[in-house]
Design an enzyme around this catalytic site. Structure first.
Site, PDB file in Angstrom:
ATOM      1  CE  LYS A  21      -1.446   2.795   2.964  1.00 43.10           C
ATOM      2  NZ  LYS A  21      -1.378   4.062   2.169  1.00 43.10           N
TER       3      LYS A  21
ATOM      4  N   GLY B  70      -4.805   3.273  -1.080  1.00 41.31           N
ATOM      5  CA  GLY B  70      -5.689   3.554   0.046  1.00 41.31           C
ATOM      6  C   GLY B  70      -5.009   4.455   1.045  1.00 41.31           C
ATOM      7  CG  ASP B  71      -7.517   6.457   3.913  1.00 43.36           C
ATOM      8  OD1 ASP B  71      -7.654   5.267   4.276  1.00 43.36           O
ATOM      9  OD2 ASP B  71      -8.437   7.286   3.957  1.00 43.36           O
ATOM     10  N   GLY B  72      -4.217   5.608   5.255  1.00 46.65           N
ATOM     11  CA  GLY B  72      -3.768   4.912   6.447  1.00 46.65           C
ATOM     12  C   GLY B  72      -4.894   4.376   7.317  1.00 46.65           C
ATOM     13  N   PRO B  73      -5.864   5.231   7.693  1.00 45.41           N
ATOM     14  CG  PRO B  73      -6.852   7.140   8.577  1.00 45.41           C
ATOM     15  CD  PRO B  73      -5.935   6.687   7.487  1.00 45.41           C
ATOM     16  N   GLY B  74      -7.836   3.608   6.608  1.00 48.60           N
ATOM     17  CA  GLY B  74      -8.610   2.575   5.934  1.00 48.60           C
ATOM     18  C   GLY B  74      -7.752   1.368   5.612  1.00 48.60           C
TER      19      GLY B  74
ATOM     20  N   GLY C 158      -4.377   0.992   5.340  1.00 43.91           N
ATOM     21  CA  GLY C 158      -3.169   0.739   6.119  1.00 43.91           C
ATOM     22  C   GLY C 158      -3.457   0.004   7.410  1.00 43.91           C
TER      23      GLY C 158
ATOM     24  CD  GLU D 215      13.314   4.933   7.871  1.00 42.75           C
ATOM     25  OE1 GLU D 215      13.453   5.838   8.733  1.00 42.75           O
ATOM     26  OE2 GLU D 215      13.058   5.158   6.687  1.00 42.75           O
TER      27      GLU D 215
ATOM     28  CB  CYS E 116      13.300   9.856   8.033  1.00 49.25           C
ATOM     29  SG  CYS E 116      14.138   8.597   7.043  1.00 49.25           S
TER      30      CYS E 116
ATOM     31  CD  GLU F 213      10.826  13.515  11.015  1.00 49.51           C
ATOM     32  OE1 GLU F 213      11.702  13.011  10.296  1.00 49.51           O
ATOM     33  OE2 GLU F 213       9.845  12.876  11.451  1.00 49.51           O
TER      34      GLU F 213
END
Length: 480
Positions: A170, A201-205, A207, A245, A279, A379
């Site tokens: 994803k 897809g997005d994270g809350p869905g 991911g 990571e 990062c 950050e």
């Protein structure tokens, strides 16, 4: 505007189960240039089922078979390298030369590195009469970021293919076009059906569903520490392996015997590379207090030489940041730094002159920063450098390690033995001495809230392997 309504599942392009669309925004213009369908739970289940169904057969393939598959994928990637660079430049704003030289090239580099490790890796050895063998961990879920899209996709997919794992990718919904192109390469390379699957897809869905899924054996996530915590929590109930990571606030110590004329401009360029969206960027520049003003002058000159502009324009060395959300977060943190008393050396709030549209940020430097200020702790993920003075080597080491992160650190000294000694005391997964670059054969990863596990080279390879002990096996009949 191109509409991408299909996912790559089970060796073919299939229609998404839902109809929720998301525009993909060109950060240089703030306008959509494509749209994707967001996966629902049914799409995640289908992709995981395809990977699970393919695992047993792919796990038993020979080293030679996997070498040939990686060679084919590398060949497809080479053919479309420039196309990949164009996609990355448009979706996340990297200057086109950077996209060709570093962004797209990183994907090829990681695939080649996985192939190199596979050729010589010893999967079996003995302890007394017991066979110690390493086997693929299983079905992997990959959640990758927008800032180095191919770097992070390839450094997961390459070793997973090499070790005999199957996978569901994803990519970031902010920069998904490069992953779609990569999936076309996978298909053209003849990777067996179900071994590699990709959904948008997005994270809350998607991911969270991927991290939580009981048929995923390992989830590998690259992104913010905040999101990494959510992934780990979602994965906890099934006790799957979690590789993370995450973020960083990397210290960059300039010792008093360094060549400041070269070290300071290099430090500024390194911090501002990729619009500060790395990062491991050296965002805290620690300098001897007696030479603080000298460093400030050198840093200002280097920052003001940065050419911010459209990614495809000649001479551009820094493009926009990736999104409106990212732009606003950076602006907020610049404002907090000013309010907390940091000295604004150059840059500051707003867009650079002449750039009224696009998510462009002024290359910004703050001086007289202390390690308690927000700008030294959080950050930023943008082109913002904090200069922090110190009074002694011991204080520099203490300041460097005084962070919840531990991804990377940097030391510059005219005395290599001195730099080596201080490197031993850095609480970070990586230390760069005197500007030494990254190496894709060397482990990449961090301590503390910068994550766990390692990517790249043999260390990244082994993160996709389980260790099995077979007692009483005997040493006869086992190839290395």
């Amino acid at each position: 505007m191109k509409s991408h309504r299909e996912f790559y599942i089970g060796g073919r392009w299939v229609a998404a189960s839902g109809a929720t669309m998301l525009p993909v925004i060109d950060p240089a213009t703030e306008t959509p240039f494509a749209e994707i369908t967001l996966a629902g739970s049914a799409d995640v289940d289908a992709a995981v089922a395809a990977a699970r169904g393919a695992f047993d057969g792919y796990a038993r393939t020979s080293r030679r078979e996997r070498i040939e598959l990686l060679e084919a994928l590398i060949e497809e990637y080479r053919k479309r390298h420039d196309e990949m660079a164009e996609a990355i430049s448009q979706e996340m704003g990297a200057p086109i030369e950077l996209a060709r030289r570093a962004q797209a090239a990183a994907g090829l580099d990681h695939l080649q590195q996985a192939l190199a490790v596979l050729r010589d890796y010893r999967f079996d050895h003995f302890i007394n009469d017991a066979l110690i063998t390493r086997e693929p961990v299983g079905v992997c879920g990959f959640i990758t970021p927008w800032n180095w899209p191919m770097n992070q996709i390839a450094c997961k997919v390459g070793p997973a293919l090499a070790t005999g794992c199957t996978m569901v990718l994803k990519p970031s919904e902010v920069a998904p076009i490069s992953a779609l192109l990569f999936s076309e390469m996978v298909h053209a390379a003849g990777i067996p059906a179900g071994v590699y699957n990709m959904i948008n897809g997005d994270g809350p869905g998607a991911g969270e569903a991927l991290a939580r899924h009981p048929d995923i054996d390992m989830v590998s996530f690259t992104g913010s520490t905040r999101a990494g915590v959510l992934v780990a929590k979602a994965a906890a109930d099934t006790v799957k392996r979690v590789h993370q990571e995450l973020g960083g606030k990397s210290p960059n110590i300039l010792l008093d015997d360094a060549d400041f004329d070269s070290a300071v401009p290099r430090s500024v360029r390194s911090c501002f590379g990729n619009s500060g969206q790395s990062c491991n960027a050296p965002t805290r520049l620690l300098v001897p207090r007696a030479r603080h003003d000298e460093v400030v002058a050198l840093a200002r000159k280097a920052a003001e030489a940065v050419h911010v502009g459209p990614p495809r324009a000649a001479g551009t060395t820094m493009g926009p940041v990736v999104s409106a959300v990212q732009f606003e977060r950076i602006q907020k943190l610049i404002g907090i730094a000013i309010a907390e008393g940091a000295t604004l050396v150059t840059g500051g709030p707003g867009r650079p002159d002449g750039l009224e549209r696009g998510y462009y940020v002024r290359p910004t430097i703050f001086a007289d920063v202390n390690n308690e200020m927000t700008i030294a702790r959080e950050e930023v993920f943008g082109p913002v450098l904090a200069i922090i003075p110190y009074d002694s080597e011991e204080e520099a080491i203490a300041i460097a390690n005084d962070t919840p992160y531990g991804l990377s650190s940097y030391i510059t000294s005219g005395n290599r033995e001195r730099a080596r000694r201080i490197a031993r005391r850095m609480r970070a997964g990586m230390v760069h001495l005197n500007g030494a670059p990254l190496d894709s054969a060397v482990p990449f990863g961090g301590y503390k809230q910068s994550g766990n596990g390692r990517e790249c080279g043999v260390f990244g390879f082994e993160d996709f392997l389980e260790v099995k002990a077979v007692f009483g096996h005997g040493r006869e009949g086992v190839a290395a």
